[in-house]
Scaffold this active site. Sequence first.
Site, PDB file in Angstrom:
ATOM      1  N   ASP A   1       0.851  -1.196   0.000  1.00 51.81           N
ATOM      2  CA  ASP A   1       0.000   0.000   0.000  1.00 51.81           C
ATOM      3  C   ASP A   1       0.886   1.245   0.000  1.00 51.81           C
ATOM      4  OD1 ASP A   1      -3.210   0.549   1.043  1.00 51.81           O
ATOM      5  OD2 ASP A   1      -1.784   2.211   1.094  1.00 51.81           O
TER       6      ASP A   1
ATOM      7  N   ASN B   1     -13.071  -3.270   2.158  1.00 49.52           N
ATOM      8  CA  ASN B   1     -14.140  -2.275   2.256  1.00 49.52           C
ATOM      9  C   ASN B   1     -15.031  -2.300   1.012  1.00 49.52           C
ATOM     10  OD1 ASN B   1     -12.937  -1.346   4.676  1.00 49.52           O
ATOM     11  ND2 ASN B   1     -11.541  -0.034   3.527  1.00 49.52           N
TER      12      ASN B   1
ATOM     13  N   HIS C   1     -10.352  -5.021  -3.581  1.00 48.44           N
ATOM     14  CA  HIS C   1      -9.016  -5.324  -3.058  1.00 48.44           C
ATOM     15  C   HIS C   1      -9.138  -5.740  -1.607  1.00 48.44           C
ATOM     16  CE1 HIS C   1      -9.864  -1.045  -2.545  1.00 48.44           C
ATOM     17  NE2 HIS C   1      -9.170  -1.103  -1.420  1.00 48.44           N
TER      18      HIS C   1
ATOM     19  N   HIS D   1      -7.155  -5.867   2.059  1.00 49.99           N
ATOM     20  CA  HIS D   1      -6.038  -5.314   2.835  1.00 49.99           C
ATOM     21  C   HIS D   1      -5.469  -6.373   3.772  1.00 49.99           C
ATOM     22  CE1 HIS D   1      -6.900  -0.889   2.260  1.00 49.99           C
ATOM     23  NE2 HIS D   1      -8.098  -1.362   1.976  1.00 49.99           N
TER      24      HIS D   1
HETATM   25  P1  AMP Z   1      -9.829   1.411   0.320  1.00 47.80           P
HETATM   26  O1  AMP Z   1      -9.990   2.636   1.180  1.00 47.80           O
HETATM   27  O2  AMP Z   1     -10.229   0.142   0.980  1.00 47.80           O
HETATM   28  O3  AMP Z   1     -10.495   1.610  -1.021  1.00 47.80           O
HETATM   29  O4  AMP Z   1      -8.278   1.268   0.094  1.00 47.80           O
HETATM   30  C1  AMP Z   1      -7.570   1.895  -0.909  1.00 47.80           C
HETATM   31  C2  AMP Z   1      -6.130   1.744  -0.548  1.00 47.80           C
HETATM   32  O5  AMP Z   1      -5.351   1.878  -1.713  1.00 47.80           O
HETATM   33  C3  AMP Z   1      -5.613   2.792   0.450  1.00 47.80           C
HETATM   34  O6  AMP Z   1      -5.048   2.140   1.573  1.00 47.80           O
HETATM   35  C4  AMP Z   1      -4.579   3.569  -0.356  1.00 47.80           C
HETATM   36  O7  AMP Z   1      -3.480   3.974   0.424  1.00 47.80           O
HETATM   37  C5  AMP Z   1      -4.168   2.558  -1.421  1.00 47.80           C
HETATM   38  N1  AMP Z   1      -3.691   3.116  -2.676  1.00 47.80           N
HETATM   39  C6  AMP Z   1      -4.277   4.093  -3.419  1.00 47.80           C
HETATM   40  N2  AMP Z   1      -3.551   4.321  -4.541  1.00 47.80           N
HETATM   41  C7  AMP Z   1      -2.504   3.457  -4.510  1.00 47.80           C
HETATM   42  C8  AMP Z   1      -1.411   3.204  -5.389  1.00 47.80           C
HETATM   43  N3  AMP Z   1      -1.232   3.891  -6.525  1.00 47.80           N
HETATM   44  N4  AMP Z   1      -0.514   2.238  -5.037  1.00 47.80           N
HETATM   45  C9  AMP Z   1      -0.682   1.546  -3.890  1.00 47.80           C
HETATM   46  N5  AMP Z   1      -1.696   1.735  -3.028  1.00 47.80           N
HETATM   47  C10 AMP Z   1      -2.595   2.690  -3.325  1.00 47.80           C
END
Ligand code: AMP
Length: 140
Positions: free
Chosen positions: A32, A88, A101, A103
Amino acid sequence: MKDNNCIFCKIANGEIPSATLYDDEKVRVILDISPASKGHALILPKEHYANLYEISDEMAMHVIKTAKKMAIKMKDELGLEGLNVLQNNGEAAGQTVFHYHMHLVPRYKEDKVNMKWENGELGEELKEELVRNLSFESGI
Ligand code: AMP
Ligand code: ZN
């Protein structure tokens, strides 16, 4: 099934570089970019599914198997003391990227991760209503 406007489609399929921990024909596991803790990783399907409601059974199975392997690797290598696995669905649940995705958040004694909620009460009436409305026959 890819969405041209989806950043996680591009990352999962290698069109945008990422810190990749695992990669096969179905999924990519990346670090992340704004980690909640050391080792915070995301499992991304290579096909576009917005959320858990849409993901195929086959992909869901592959994601959870990947989560298990990744979890064991993290436990062996990071000296973590716990691991949260979460996912989420929808803005109200905190989803910000609308490509499914999962986590993996390693936990340490003094970390800054906060996943607490206030516990409510399951009253008799509500319990009966929920069991009535949410239960379903086997068929998974
Ligand atoms: P969510 O809030 O469950 O949709 O999680 C999205 C996650 O994606 C967050 O923890 C962000 O920090 C992560 N994220 C967003 N853009 C990127 C990226 N380009 N590379 C890696 N992680 C990302
Ligand atoms: Zn996508």
